[in-house]
Design a protein around this motif. Sequence first.
Motif, PDB file in Angstrom:
ATOM      1  N   LYS A  34       1.242 -30.521 -15.066  1.00 59.48           N
ATOM      2  CA  LYS A  34       0.647 -29.265 -15.542  1.00 59.48           C
ATOM      3  C   LYS A  34      -0.862 -29.258 -15.305  1.00 59.48           C
ATOM      4  O   LYS A  34      -1.412 -28.326 -14.720  1.00 59.48           O
ATOM      5  N   THR A  35      -1.512 -30.315 -15.756  1.00 62.10           N
ATOM      6  CA  THR A  35      -2.959 -30.371 -15.567  1.00 62.10           C
ATOM      7  C   THR A  35      -3.303 -30.401 -14.087  1.00 62.10           C
ATOM      8  O   THR A  35      -4.251 -29.759 -13.630  1.00 62.10           O
ATOM      9  N   SER A  36      -2.492 -31.119 -13.329  1.00 66.56           N
ATOM     10  CA  SER A  36      -2.754 -31.174 -11.891  1.00 66.56           C
ATOM     11  C   SER A  36      -2.638 -29.793 -11.274  1.00 66.56           C
ATOM     12  O   SER A  36      -3.402 -29.433 -10.378  1.00 66.56           O
ATOM     13  N   GLN A  77      -8.428 -30.684 -20.765  1.00 71.93           N
ATOM     14  CA  GLN A  77      -7.563 -31.339 -21.733  1.00 71.93           C
ATOM     15  C   GLN A  77      -8.381 -32.233 -22.662  1.00 71.93           C
ATOM     16  O   GLN A  77      -8.174 -32.259 -23.856  1.00 71.93           O
TER      17      GLN A  77
ATOM     18  N   SER B 137      -2.014 -38.903 -16.710  1.00 70.70           N
ATOM     19  CA  SER B 137      -2.141 -37.604 -17.365  1.00 70.70           C
ATOM     20  C   SER B 137      -2.556 -37.830 -18.805  1.00 70.70           C
ATOM     21  O   SER B 137      -2.472 -38.946 -19.331  1.00 70.70           O
ATOM     22  N   GLY B 139      -1.286 -37.066 -21.636  1.00 70.40           N
ATOM     23  CA  GLY B 139      -0.242 -37.601 -22.501  1.00 70.40           C
ATOM     24  C   GLY B 139       0.068 -39.049 -22.179  1.00 70.40           C
ATOM     25  O   GLY B 139       0.276 -39.877 -23.078  1.00 70.40           O
TER      26      GLY B 139
HETATM   27  N1  LIG Z   1      -6.282 -38.185  -9.489  1.00 70.18           N
HETATM   28  C1  LIG Z   1      -5.048 -38.699  -9.643  1.00 70.18           C
HETATM   29  N2  LIG Z   1      -4.760 -39.903  -9.081  1.00 70.18           N
HETATM   30  C2  LIG Z   1      -3.531 -40.440  -9.230  1.00 70.18           C
HETATM   31  N3  LIG Z   1      -2.526 -39.864  -9.924  1.00 70.18           N
HETATM   32  C3  LIG Z   1      -2.774 -38.671 -10.503  1.00 70.18           C
HETATM   33  C4  LIG Z   1      -4.026 -38.046 -10.390  1.00 70.18           C
HETATM   34  N4  LIG Z   1      -3.977 -36.889 -11.067  1.00 70.18           N
HETATM   35  C5  LIG Z   1      -2.740 -36.798 -11.586  1.00 70.18           C
HETATM   36  N5  LIG Z   1      -2.008 -37.870 -11.252  1.00 70.18           N
HETATM   37  C6  LIG Z   1      -0.652 -38.135 -11.658  1.00 70.18           C
HETATM   38  O1  LIG Z   1       0.064 -36.978 -11.603  1.00 70.18           O
HETATM   39  C7  LIG Z   1       0.970 -36.870 -12.655  1.00 70.18           C
HETATM   40  C8  LIG Z   1       0.798 -35.541 -13.357  1.00 70.18           C
HETATM   41  O2  LIG Z   1      -0.400 -35.520 -14.085  1.00 70.18           O
HETATM   42  P1  LIG Z   1      -0.881 -34.292 -14.919  1.00 70.18           P
HETATM   43  O3  LIG Z   1      -2.149 -34.660 -15.545  1.00 70.18           O
HETATM   44  O4  LIG Z   1      -0.843 -33.089 -14.093  1.00 70.18           O
HETATM   45  O5  LIG Z   1       0.238 -34.205 -16.040  1.00 70.18           O
HETATM   46  P2  LIG Z   1       0.393 -33.186 -17.211  1.00 70.18           P
HETATM   47  O6  LIG Z   1       1.581 -32.399 -16.905  1.00 70.18           O
HETATM   48  O7  LIG Z   1      -0.834 -32.450 -17.442  1.00 70.18           O
HETATM   49  O8  LIG Z   1       0.743 -34.159 -18.401  1.00 70.18           O
HETATM   50  P3  LIG Z   1       0.182 -34.182 -19.891  1.00 70.18           P
HETATM   51  O9  LIG Z   1       1.021 -33.263 -20.655  1.00 70.18           O
HETATM   52  O10 LIG Z   1       0.424 -35.576 -20.303  1.00 70.18           O
HETATM   53  O11 LIG Z   1      -1.232 -33.814 -19.866  1.00 70.18           O
HETATM   54  C9  LIG Z   1       0.719 -38.027 -13.584  1.00 70.18           C
HETATM   55  O12 LIG Z   1       1.725 -38.979 -13.422  1.00 70.18           O
HETATM   56  C10 LIG Z   1      -0.606 -38.562 -13.114  1.00 70.18           C
HETATM   57  O13 LIG Z   1      -0.655 -39.950 -13.251  1.00 70.18           O
END
Ligand SMILES: Nc1ncnc2c1ncn2[C@@H]1O[C@H](COP(=O)(O)OP(=O)(O)OP(=O)(O)O)[C@@H](O)[C@H]1O
Lengths: 252, 236, 393, 293, 353
Positions: A34-36, A77, B137, B139
Amino acid sequence: MSLHFGGISVLDAVSFDVPRGSIFGLVGPNGAGKTSLFNCISGHYQPSAGSILVDGTETVRAPAWRMAKFGLARTFQHPALRLDASVLENVMLGAHSWMPGGPVAWSLRLPPTRKREREARATALDLLERTGLGWAAAMPADELSHGLHKGVELCRALLSRPRLLLLDEPAAGLSHSEVEQLIGTVREMRREFELTVVVVEHHMGLISALTDRVVVLDHGAKLMEGTAAEAQSDSRVVEAYLGREAGADESA
Amino acid sequence: MSLLELEDVTASYGHAQVLHGISLSLPENGATGLLGANGAGKTTTLRAISGTVSTTGRILFEGRDITGLGPDRTAHLGIAHVPEGRGTIGQLSVRDNLLVGAYQRRDRKQIATDIDYCLDLFPNLQDRVKSNAAALSGGEQQMLAVARAFMAKPRVILLDEASLGLAPSTARRVYDAVVRLRREAQVSMIVVEQNANLAFSVVDDATVLETGRVALSGSRDELMGMDAVRRAYLGG
Amino acid sequence: TREEAPVGAGEEGAASPGITDDSVSIGTSSPLSGPTAGPGSCSVAGLAAYIEAKNAAGGFEFGDGNTRTVEFTYLDDAYDPARAVSNFRQLVDDGMFAYVGALGTPTNAAVMPIAEQQEVPQVLLMTGATMFSEDPEAHPWTTGFVPTYAAEGRAFGELLADADQPVTVATLAQNDDFGESYLRGFEEAIEGSQVEVVASATYEPTDTTLDSQVTELAASNADVLLSAVSVTPLQVGVLRKAQSLGWTPRIFLPSNTSTPAVILQPGGAAAYPAVYTPTFAKNPNSPAFAEDEDVQAYNEAFEQYGADIAPAYTPHCAWSYAEGAVLEEAFANMEEPTRESFMTALNSISGFEAPLLLDGVTVDTTQEGEGAVSTVELVQYDGESGFTPVDGY
Amino acid sequence: MSYFIQVVVDGLSNGAIYAALALAIVLVHQATGLINFAQGAMAVFATFLAYALTRAGVPVLLALLAAVVFGFVLGALIERGVMRHFEGGDPDTAVVATIALLVLLSGVSALFFGYEPHPFPSLFPNETIGVLGAFVSLRSIGTIAVLIVIMVLLQLLFRTTKLGLAMRAVADNPQSSALSGLPVSRLLMIGWGLAAALGAIAGVLVAPQLFISPGMLDFVLVYALAAAILGGLDSPIGAVVAAAFIGVAEGLAGAYVDFIGDDLKIAVPFIAVIVILIVRPQGLFGRKVTVRV
Amino acid sequence: MDKLLASRSRAVAGLVVLAIVLVMAPLVSSPYINYQLSTIAVFAVAILGLNIVMGYTGQVSLGQSAFLGLGAYIAAYGVLNDWPVALSLLLCAIIPAAVGMLVALAAARLRGLALAMITLALPIIGVPLARRFSDFTGGSQGQTVRWLEAPGWSGLANDQWRYYVVVVIAVVAFALARNLVRGRVGRSFAIVKENEAVALSMGVSPYRTKVLAFTIASLLGGVSGFMYLGVVQYTSPETLSFFTSINLVAAMVIGGSASIVGTALGSLYYVLVPLLAGQVNSSRTALISGVILLAVLFLLPAGLVSLPRRLARLASSARRRGHPTTDPPAPEIATPPASAPSDAPAKQSPTVR
Ligand SMILES: Nc1ncnc2c1ncn2[C@@H]1O[C@H](COP(=O)(O)OP(=O)(O)OP(=O)(O)O)[C@@H](O)[C@H]1O
Ligand SMILES: Nc1ncnc2c1ncn2[C@@H]1O[C@H](COP(=O)(O)OP(=O)(O)OP(=O)(O)O)[C@@H](O)[C@H]1O
Ligand SMILES: [Mg+2]
Ligand SMILES: [Mg+2]
């Protein structure tokens, strides 16, 4: 749209459409991407493939700092503030994208810069007041507790006069009543500024109360799309994300 | 005898005093919750216990005065603090973070088992044992912070919004694990949690803070029975 | 305007600032901290030793019949021109009569125009840069003390040119005014002779080693190495490196880096067929001069008044001691308590035998374009702790 | 050909000097996250002890050991008495505190020994051997050998030991580390102590060539910084490789490129470092710092 | 509001006093004092540039002396070629700014120590370059000038005239810089220092911002070089030495990072401490400056600029001990528990403490 880091696939051909003026929810388990996804929209990450249209304009190639000009603003976040600066000064940064003038104009304090500065200050104070942070405007940000930083970030984002606002877990760390107030604020702001909002949140109460539609992500792929209620009753979502009792608990 | 006892504790950041005499007691194998609005002083109370903020008053752990001991000393005594926000060591890998958590321990074999246990508990981490914690991420980082506290095999665990940013099912799993820890390893805990539903599912009693003072405290059922508390924290 | 006017210039014949009937105030500024502090401290310490010893013995006799004690103030400029200017101005402000014996080319270059404007003597400088002595008309208030670097280079050139046989030379010079003047003097002297420079290299004083330069020069296999290196460890490194490459030319070393105990012995100079150096002063630490009266006086004075300022010996300690005697000589010939009179007296010394100067070396301030000491004598390393006179190439 | 080899060999032995200090910089950076401008001055200070001992007739090896112990104590004391005060504050202030230490320690060294360079006895025989038509001094070979051993030990320390892990954790996030029970202040003390002890070795190794003086390593520090940063700051191997690269590049530029000459040859390695860093900001062997939004 | 006005009028009064002092000082001081005051102005401008790039924008620069030296050389060249003073000043600003910008364009994608490394190379390469191009620079003997002499109409001495010239330049530079760091651009500097990701999301390009900060820093460095030549009347490769840069960094932090007043104090420190050390014992200046530097850092880690604040703190904490400085009002949102105790008197079972 897809995103890879080295060998890891973070987002896998995700597509969706956010109607103008709506509040759109993005949910999914931790690490779903999601954050990505936000980072791709805001230009912090470069998607490996795919396209992102804001108001019909392709933005994937645009540098991140131009996104504010497209009317995009976001919160993070983990709130990222200048801890040594005052809350007001932090919020004022939001006005950067629409304030005129370069280094020359500002070092000479030309009249238009002064006028805009006053204007921005007034708006910033007003926003702080309305989010219940008016009393803190002059305090250094590090004297505020963690939860309040989120509010400051929201004000900063709003001051940039966005058309599209991305909120990453705005309710994290807020107590129940604070969440209620947050919901009120976001609704009000949307009306007033004709905002389109995309919100990532694990707080299902907020998602249900606020969003028109949600997309559920899991392992970088879209699991489903629909209303919050539909999502909460979808068995795959319950399985992957809510967990049985929790789902029941939260929707209460 | 209570395991952890706070008597008239005050705490301040620089010249700003934010706790004005907190008293609290945590029985052996107990679990107590801390509630309060943003800025009420919950985090600061936990910091006072783990020794990361300047404190006066008396904090007794197993009858021993630990007021003013630094965080490494309190950790050494068996108090594990899962801090608010990013509590991971960003440029170390997930595995190294867990090893750091086990720094005080000598039982090598058991450490390996415990790492497996943690990775099992949080399958997200399993996939990323080798990546830097900073890449995770939000979480996932929170999971790692909790897991690192588990690795320390503490006597008391201080959880500061451990569910922050966790998906509902994951949050549930964290607290299930905490409950199990309490049952199996006799770990006591102080739980700060905005998600009061979760908190009340693990604690026996709770204290409500308000601008650095104890506003009220009581058993779980007493508090849940109070309208004001329900309205503010449970949304009912 | 105020500054244009020489400081304290008053009516004709009135005393200049810094001098009373029983005292005169002398100042200097040298690097007393940082990499050049060794020579810097020595150029203060020797002078201080001379002055204080003389003060203790009753003071200096002046040509106007008064006996005065000299108040000597020294400041640290850390080889920074801005600080040297600041020090100079401070000293003038505090009522300094003359500025004596400062070490350092850029620092003195920065001070020179101000000394001129304010008509304050800036004399007997511990630098061989030609700019301080080449044009006395343009810079009437400034004089050098030690032989110019060019004069040292010239002495070597003359030695080779006189040998009247084909000689190949490799040169290694510091990439600044020191190295350049050294080479200029040398090249002028070998003009038209059978001496040929076949390889040359330069270095920065901040370099850590000169191995690569020596390797490059060794490839030429020249008969002579002129090593105009002013940094002690680098000079030792040069001596070691050349022999380790199997290259053992005759070596020419400058006067400031040829101390046997510190440079020649550690550098293994005995391995070379001959090591020459120009010199004009006795090395007070050399056993050869242990019985010398001047040396004994120096040692006594230095022990008492100089050792605190400069814990380690460099030749500048001896030089600045000799400088004290030159100052005394100028005072003795000074007829009025004015800076003009001082300059006149100072600029008319000739044939003066200062203590610690080698026999045959005299102070002569009347020659244009040279420091107060302009004769150098070439000596040859005896393989132990001393030198013997050179008997030709 | 043999000229070429000689230039390379000379470059390597220069590189060894830079590497010695670069390793200490890497060590302290790994353990505290800081750049220590006083690293050279501390090394010199400890080396002066060895100098005093050798003058009193103590064998060089013993003097070296004494300097190492003294260096460790000095480093630990400096952490305890000075640097601790600046921990958790603005890193710029801490770095300026190391600048203050640099000035102060040079001043103290000068108080006892003056600024003039003094000869220093070598640990290794003062001889030269021929290799591939080039001449190499045993001292250089010995220095390089010792450095390689130290490099391997450091690499092992950081990558495989619990202490190394703890030091890295503390440098990265002292608050979280403390909460995990890491004795942060003791680890920082150990880090400074080890770096200073290593500095003492470096000092004793290079002093025979550079001569000991308070400013002996002032300019070497610049090269060592370049080497440490080029190598990646968290990699002992990187520091050594980068130092060798800098030494050789400088030598070759001076020897083979006429218009550069001896005066500007220093520019060549520095410009090369810049170009490499622009392409690879984390340095040759460095691991990328992960920053997430 | 009243408070605001009061503090405002106090600030205005302070400025007026300062202005009077600045104007009168050279008229009553000796050439030596004027020289020192002028050098303070010179280095204040150099440190100001450094503070913009390092203090405000968070980019470590170890190369400020290179721009100082470049400016001084350009000015010296101007003197030798009879350029008008204004032209010299202009070029002393523009050329170093252009050089700084070019370097930054290549380097500003980097951060932290990699960037520091690149700036470090400037003086390291600059010194031999200055020696190499001796036609332009006078080589290692440096360049001596007679310049900026007081015009007849002014009735001033040279030292007074030079003082006014450099102080006017410094005051203008400080005023402009103060405006700059207060507003939009200043906020973009600050957020780039704090967090580049946030900067991006708010429409600030960290790259452009860093280039801008570097350019301004080099510009001010060049201008201070102009002033340097005016005051010292001499320049040589020593001016741009690496150690000057290091000392400038130390002075900046000692004065107060990210503070305009701190910059001036830092320069005061830079100039006065060596003098002070020389007064105490010329043979021990390094030792003494080291001790002073450490002592100031110990007592005032936030710089000299924090001295009044610290004293005020000490005084006020002595006066009203135990009283919290900032009390957030009882948050409106969280009223229920706030009123809970009074709603639920002691007869209720929860223990109210
Ligand atoms: N810069 C990066 N380098 C390596 N892996 C990354 C990077 N950014 C994101 N990831 C990986 O991508 C995946 C998704 O991350 P993201 O932060 O988008 O999750 P999220 O859905 O926001 O989760 P949360 O609810 O925990 O915040 C994670 O497994 C994270 O480790
Ligand atoms: N570093 C600090 N410096 C000064 N004041 C601080 C600091 N950290 C917190 N405070 C103040 O201390 C008070 C208590 O903060 P604390 O973080 O303990 O609250 P909390 O109950 O944990 O709130 P939240 O629910 O938002 O996490 C707040 O008023 C806050 O403004
Ligand atoms: Mg996220
Ligand atoms: Mg909290």
